[in-house]
Design a protein around this motif. Structure first.
Motif, PDB file in Angstrom:
ATOM      1  N   LEU A 131      -0.681   3.348  -0.494  1.00 22.06           N
ATOM      2  CA  LEU A 131      -0.303   3.483   0.905  1.00 22.06           C
ATOM      3  C   LEU A 131      -1.560   3.520   1.773  1.00 22.06           C
ATOM      4  CD1 LEU A 131       2.347   3.818   2.520  1.00 22.06           C
ATOM      5  CD2 LEU A 131       2.027   6.294   2.381  1.00 22.06           C
ATOM      6  N   LEU A 149       2.787   0.018   2.646  1.00 22.01           N
ATOM      7  CA  LEU A 149       2.877   0.274   1.215  1.00 22.01           C
ATOM      8  C   LEU A 149       2.551  -1.010   0.465  1.00 22.01           C
ATOM      9  CD1 LEU A 149       3.483   2.108  -1.137  1.00 22.01           C
ATOM     10  CD2 LEU A 149       5.920   1.550  -0.886  1.00 22.01           C
ATOM     11  N   MET A 155       6.007   5.275  -2.628  1.00 25.70           N
ATOM     12  CA  MET A 155       4.713   4.973  -3.242  1.00 25.70           C
ATOM     13  C   MET A 155       4.634   5.541  -4.659  1.00 25.70           C
ATOM     14  SD  MET A 155       0.946   6.513  -2.182  1.00 25.70           S
ATOM     15  CE  MET A 155       1.288   8.074  -3.041  1.00 25.70           C
TER      16      MET A 155
END
Length: 289
Positions: A121, A142, A114
């Motif tokens: 996320l 994600l 991320m």
């Protein structure tokens, strides 16, 4: 002796944290069998975690049962809490712990991804309710692009909740990883409304008193910790230093960082807030409120 640790992604408080490496996955027909090496912070590699997808529990296979074996794992388990409740009160306690170790490690890898991709996320979360003692945490997703603005997150939560292929359980909500912890993606502003009203009034007063003809306001002291900046478009930034720049489309990836707060206001409404890395070369997000 390792320090007590809070496992952020699984809600576990334990004597220490573990990590895993060498994930092996195998399509077993009905699902996926897997195994991984379990690493203790002080002792190093202590065994393998495995599930053969036969319907049985996830198992621990120690390298040296005298050094760190099943008895040690059970003793560790007896010291763990999950969401404030002892883990070993449930009959599937060891399986839950091993699964939690794997989930914690896999989710932490997603957090690194991320930050590297400057993504967002999210997961679904069902709080504890009558008839079900333990909260339920969904698999993290994600998504591309950081949703820094609260209005963006409200829209995303609505979009995800309307997905008929993956409906929310009754009473569930969407959470985001804000850079430090899992928090609700949308909902009421957690700050005191009276405090926000006072801040909005203070912003209006400073803008009226200090704004030059070109509409720009730069590094005006707002309170003991924040400075006010105003753009020609009327957007107001409150920042913890005189630089007045925030990279809300980027996560900070620096190892060492001095963190300062920021707030973004538009037409008297708080749109975004959190903390950032103060270094001029970075200015990336550390935490989103």
């Amino acid at each position: 002796m390792p320090s007590p640790a809070h496992w952020t992604h699984g809600g576990i408080d334990a004597p220490c944290a573990f990590s895993v490496t060498d994930f092996d996955y195998l399509d077993a027909g009905r699902g996926v069998a897997y195994s991984a090496t379990l690493i203790h912070l002080d002792l190093g590699e202590i065994g393998r975690i495995a599930n053969d997808d036969s319907g049985g529990p996830t198992t621990f296979h120690p390298y040296d049962d005298r050094r760190s074996g099943h008895g040690h794992l059970d003793k560790f388990l007896a010291s763990c809490l999950r969401d404030g409740e002892p883990i070993d009160r449930y009959p599937d306690a060891r399986n839950n712990l091993l699964e939690a170790i794997l989930t914690e490690s896999e989710t932490e890898e997603l957090v690194h991804e991320m930050r590297a991709e400057h993504g967002f996320l999210v997961r679904n979360y069902t709080p504890s309710v009558a008839g079900r003692i333990r909260p339920r945490r969904g698999a993290p997703r994600l998504l591309p692009r950081i949703r820094a603005l609260r209005v963006e997150r409200e829209l995303l939560a609505g979009h995800l909740s309307s997905d008929l292929d993956d409906p929310l359980d009754e009473g569930a909500l969407w959470q985001m990883f804000n850079g430090e912890d899992w928090v609700p993606m949308s909902g009421p502003e957690p700050r005191n409304p009276e405090q926000l009203a006072r801040q909005a009034q203070r912003i209006d007063q400073l803008v009226a008193d200090r704004a030059p003809a070109d509409g720009l306001t730069t590094a005006v002291p707002f309170d003991d910790t924040l400075y006010l900046f105003r753009t020609r478009g009327g957007l107001v930034l409150l920042c913890g230093d005189r630089i007045g720049r925030v990279e809300t489309a980027r996560w900070c990836r620096c190892r060492r960082r001095r963190v300062i707060p920021f707030q973004g206001w538009n037409n008297g409404e708080l749109e975004v807030s959190g903390t950032l890395h103060a270094a001029p070369r970075c200015r990336g997000l550390v935490r989103l409120d």
